[in-house]
Design an enzyme around this catalytic site. Structure first.
Site, mmCIF file in Angstrom:
data_model
loop_
_atom_site.group_PDB
_atom_site.id
_atom_site.type_symbol
_atom_site.label_atom_id
_atom_site.label_comp_id
_atom_site.label_asym_id
_atom_site.label_seq_id
_atom_site.Cartn_x
_atom_site.Cartn_y
_atom_site.Cartn_z
ATOM 1 N N HIS A 184 19.039 0.243 -0.961
ATOM 2 C CA HIS A 184 17.635 0.603 -0.793
ATOM 3 C C HIS A 184 16.791 -0.601 -0.384
ATOM 4 O O HIS A 184 15.996 -0.516 0.567
ATOM 5 C CB HIS A 184 17.087 1.208 -2.079
ATOM 6 C CG HIS A 184 15.632 1.534 -2.002
ATOM 7 N ND1 HIS A 184 15.151 2.589 -1.249
ATOM 8 C CD2 HIS A 184 14.536 0.924 -2.542
ATOM 9 C CE1 HIS A 184 13.824 2.629 -1.346
ATOM 10 N NE2 HIS A 184 13.437 1.633 -2.117
ATOM 11 N N CYS A 221 0.817 -1.211 0.000
ATOM 12 C CA CYS A 221 0.000 0.000 0.000
ATOM 13 C C CYS A 221 0.852 1.261 0.000
ATOM 14 O O CYS A 221 0.369 2.344 -0.357
ATOM 15 C CB CYS A 221 -0.954 0.002 1.195
ATOM 16 S SG CYS A 221 -0.143 -0.184 2.792
#
Length: 205
Positions: free
Chosen positions: A93, A47
């Protein structure tokens, strides 16, 4: 060589992210397209983030075109809300993602399972290769070590937990009726958190 293209809560508001991501039902089709066009690739879709990891070096314009045509990303928004990382930057990352350091709620506990699920979907689609396998396995290992060997795992939270806590701080919830929108994992966690905090009634739609 590794390329990452993605968007997240750091870059795009929710209404924009909804127009740049894929749903769970759409993910197998996107992975099939990635396999066809790039040979291999993985997708982390939650989400709060949508990220594509591809072996090799790929140019920004070509990847944007692919994400618009095959991923259904909004053509007007994609150039402004996708970031691109290469090699060590992309590796660092995904490690930050797996440890919860890049999450909306620092150290949230759900993301490691989502990273694991992302790679499982990649394998199921036949879109994995040795580089992606090593990348995701080491990211999962880093995420586990962060939670077992540092303080970050001692107070692991979730967005659902924080939302329930804030609701209780705003007003008395014992006599309240709370509506949870969505019956997926996030909705279930929200309902559980609210129930644990003594909410009078929880409705789900």
């Amino acid at each position: 060589m590794l390329t990452m293209a993605g968007t997240s809560h750091h870059i795009a508001p929710l209404d924009v992210r909804e127009r740049l991501t894929v749903t769970g039902d759409e993910l197998p089709g996107l992975l099939a397209s990635i396999k066809r066009c790039f040979g291999a690739g993985a997708v982390i879709s939650t989400c709060n983030r949508f990220e594509v990891y591809l072996p090799g070096t790929h140019d920004r314009e070509g990847l944007l075109e692919f994400l618009i045509e095959e991923g259904g990303a909004d053509a007007d928004l994609a150039p402004h809300y996708f970031e691109f990382r290469q090699d060590e930057d992309a590796i660092s990352h995904i490690y930050e993602v797996a440890t919860g350091l890049d999450s909306m709620v620092l150290s949230e506990s759900e993301i490691l399972g989502q990273v694991r699920s992302a790679f499982s979907a990649t394998v199921a689609a036949g879109a994995d290769n040795s580089l992606l396998s090593r990348l995701f396995h080491t990211a999962i290992r880093v995420g586990r070590r962060a939670r077992s060997e540092t303080e970050i795992g001692h107070h692991a939270l979730s967005i659902s937990y924080v939302a329930a806590q804030q609701a209780r701080e705003l007003s008395s919830v014992e006599d309240a009726t709370v509506l949870v929108v969505g019956a997926g994992d996030a909705g279930r966690h929200a309902a559980e958190s609210l129930s644990e905090r003594g909410v009078g009634k929880v409705l789900v739609t």
